[in-house]
Design an enzyme around this catalytic site. Structure first.
Site, PDB file in Angstrom:
ATOM      1  N   ILE A  49     -28.831  46.334  52.242  1.00 59.38           N
ATOM      2  CA  ILE A  49     -28.946  45.858  50.886  1.00 59.38           C
ATOM      3  C   ILE A  49     -29.586  46.610  50.049  1.00 59.38           C
ATOM      4  CG2 ILE A  49     -30.453  44.087  50.634  1.00 59.38           C
ATOM      5  CD1 ILE A  49     -28.483  42.473  48.961  1.00 59.38           C
ATOM      6  N   ASN A  79     -38.717  33.427  47.973  1.00 58.10           N
ATOM      7  CA  ASN A  79     -39.187  32.011  47.830  1.00 58.10           C
ATOM      8  C   ASN A  79     -39.695  31.694  46.805  1.00 58.10           C
ATOM      9  OD1 ASN A  79     -41.986  33.088  47.657  1.00 58.10           O
ATOM     10  ND2 ASN A  79     -41.641  33.874  49.955  1.00 58.10           N
ATOM     11  N   GLY A  89     -37.645  38.743  56.087  1.00 57.55           N
ATOM     12  CA  GLY A  89     -36.427  38.963  56.066  1.00 57.55           C
ATOM     13  C   GLY A  89     -35.905  39.870  54.807  1.00 57.55           C
ATOM     14  N   VAL A  90     -34.886  39.330  54.162  1.00 54.67           N
ATOM     15  CA  VAL A  90     -34.287  40.267  52.959  1.00 54.67           C
ATOM     16  C   VAL A  90     -35.600  40.370  51.905  1.00 54.67           C
ATOM     17  CG1 VAL A  90     -32.905  40.197  50.976  1.00 54.67           C
ATOM     18  CG2 VAL A  90     -31.838  39.776  53.141  1.00 54.67           C
ATOM     19  N   ASP A  91     -36.235  39.222  51.540  1.00 56.23           N
ATOM     20  CA  ASP A  91     -37.243  39.390  50.663  1.00 56.23           C
ATOM     21  C   ASP A  91     -38.634  40.476  50.922  1.00 56.23           C
ATOM     22  OD1 ASP A  91     -38.868  38.836  48.258  1.00 56.23           O
ATOM     23  OD2 ASP A  91     -39.666  36.886  49.316  1.00 56.23           O
ATOM     24  N   SER A 129     -30.222  31.948  52.068  1.00 56.73           N
ATOM     25  CA  SER A 129     -30.601  30.906  52.816  1.00 56.73           C
ATOM     26  C   SER A 129     -30.212  30.895  54.302  1.00 56.73           C
ATOM     27  CB  SER A 129     -30.151  29.664  52.006  1.00 56.73           C
ATOM     28  OG  SER A 129     -30.966  29.269  50.959  1.00 56.73           O
ATOM     29  N   THR A 130     -29.658  31.898  54.610  1.00 55.66           N
ATOM     30  CA  THR A 130     -29.066  31.960  56.136  1.00 55.66           C
ATOM     31  C   THR A 130     -29.998  32.482  56.968  1.00 55.66           C
ATOM     32  OG1 THR A 130     -27.971  34.106  55.664  1.00 55.66           O
ATOM     33  CG2 THR A 130     -26.713  32.013  55.428  1.00 55.66           C
ATOM     34  N   GLY A 131     -31.148  32.948  56.504  1.00 53.96           N
ATOM     35  CA  GLY A 131     -32.449  33.635  57.333  1.00 53.96           C
ATOM     36  C   GLY A 131     -33.228  32.419  57.732  1.00 53.96           C
ATOM     37  N   VAL A 132     -34.484  32.690  57.537  1.00 55.96           N
ATOM     38  CA  VAL A 132     -35.479  31.774  58.044  1.00 55.96           C
ATOM     39  C   VAL A 132     -35.286  30.189  57.525  1.00 55.96           C
ATOM     40  CG1 VAL A 132     -37.187  33.376  58.436  1.00 55.96           C
ATOM     41  CG2 VAL A 132     -37.286  32.366  56.426  1.00 55.96           C
TER      42      VAL A 132
END
Length: 311
Positions: A11, A24, A32-34, A118-121
């Site tokens: 992404i 968060n 993750g993505v963040d 929301s599918t990561g951690v």
């Protein structure tokens, strides 16, 4: 309503007006993505987060910052619900997608790339996260023209694509193999068959109809076998109603019930493929029925009365 597509990739490299960051509540970077977005965007992203969101951001809300060094123009940050922490209200996840699109409209973004929020951690079940994303985005009233659902893993990408094609099938051209799939049978063998039907429809959306029915049959069977990983002719002698001959295809699994993701190969042998060949014959060879196959080939049974009812 935006055009929604599934993309396999990173992404942070998407060339769009805005990329969505699954942030968060603190809005100070994370994993993750963040973490990937902050690393690729550089320190300007964090500085803007601190300046624009000194108190962070609430779950289900969204807000924008500069994209820093990313090829996008903006980052739209949204805070998804933490499933592992007990935040299991689906409306919070829906709110993330809606709020992102509202922010996109405010800043004038016409192309937006989303991760699966929301599918990561945070642990939201993937199948429901995919369904929530597609249902919300497909029904949205927005000035955004294009939405990309980006997955870095091929298995996740295939699952998104299958669900997307079921909910929002792409248009097919006239005189194409895809056009044979326009009118669906009144009944499939198992749940996964409807996913495979839409998958084939999309794959052949722009494939011209071949000159001969046998070429079409070969194209269909080869593609079905590629998807399910088993020769279709191995089920020719299996009765169409024998549910034990089901093949589980992970990307077709919506997470519901015992038959989730199950493709019933006897249904394709005795019903699905004959329906398509019958439609082809009606268009291209109205006076000829393909009852004979070339030497050394395995012939499918031509449509039975049951097949006729389903067409």
């Amino acid at each position: 309503m935006p055009v929604v597509t599934a993309v396999l990739g990173d992404i942070t490299t998407e060339v769009v007006d805005a990329v969505v960051n699954a942030a968060n509540e603190a809005m100070r970077g994370g994993g993750g993505v963040d973490g990937a977005v902050h690393r690729s965007g550089g320190p300007a992203v964090l500085r803007d987060c601190i300046a624009r969101f000194p108190n962070g951001l609430a779950t289900g809300d969204a807000g924008w910052t500069t994209a820093g060094d990313l090829p996008a123009r903006w980052i739209i940050h949204t805070v998804g619900p933490n499933y592992h922490a007990g935040q299991r209200d689906r409306s919070l996840l829906v709110s993330c997608y809606r709020r992102v699109l509202k922010v996109a409209d405010e800043i004038g973004a016409r192309t937006v790339a989303f991760p699966l929020i929301s599918t990561g951690v945070f642990g939201w079940p993937r199948a429901d996260a995919i369904a929530t994303a597609i249902e919300t985005l497909a029904a949205a009233s927005t000035r955004v023209d294009e939405v990309r659902l980006v997955a870095v893993e091929e298995a996740v990408h295939k699952q998104i694509r299958a669900a997307l094609w079921l909910r929002c099938p792409p248009p097919v051209g006239t005189g194409t193999v895809g056009s044979l799939f326009e009118r669906e049978p009144t009944q499939f063998g198992l749940r996964g068959d409807s996913y495979l039907w839409r998958e084939l429809r999309a794959r052949f959306a722009h494939t011209p109809l071949p000159d001969h029915w046998f070429t079409l049959r070969t194209l269909l069977t080869d593609t079905i076998e590629q998807v399910v990983g088993e020769p279709l002719v191995s089920r020719e002698s299996t009765p169409w109603h024998d549910k034990s001959a089901a093949i589980h295809v992970p990307e077709f699994d919506p997470g519901h019930g015992m038959s989730a993701g199950a493709v019933h190969l006897p249904w394709w042998v005795h019903t699905g493929v004959p329906i398509l060949l019958d439609r082809y014959a009606a268009q291209r060879e109205p006076d000829a029925a393909p009852t004979l196959a070339p030497a050394n080939s395995v012939a499918f049974r031509w449509p039975s009365p049951l097949t006729a009812e389903l067409t």
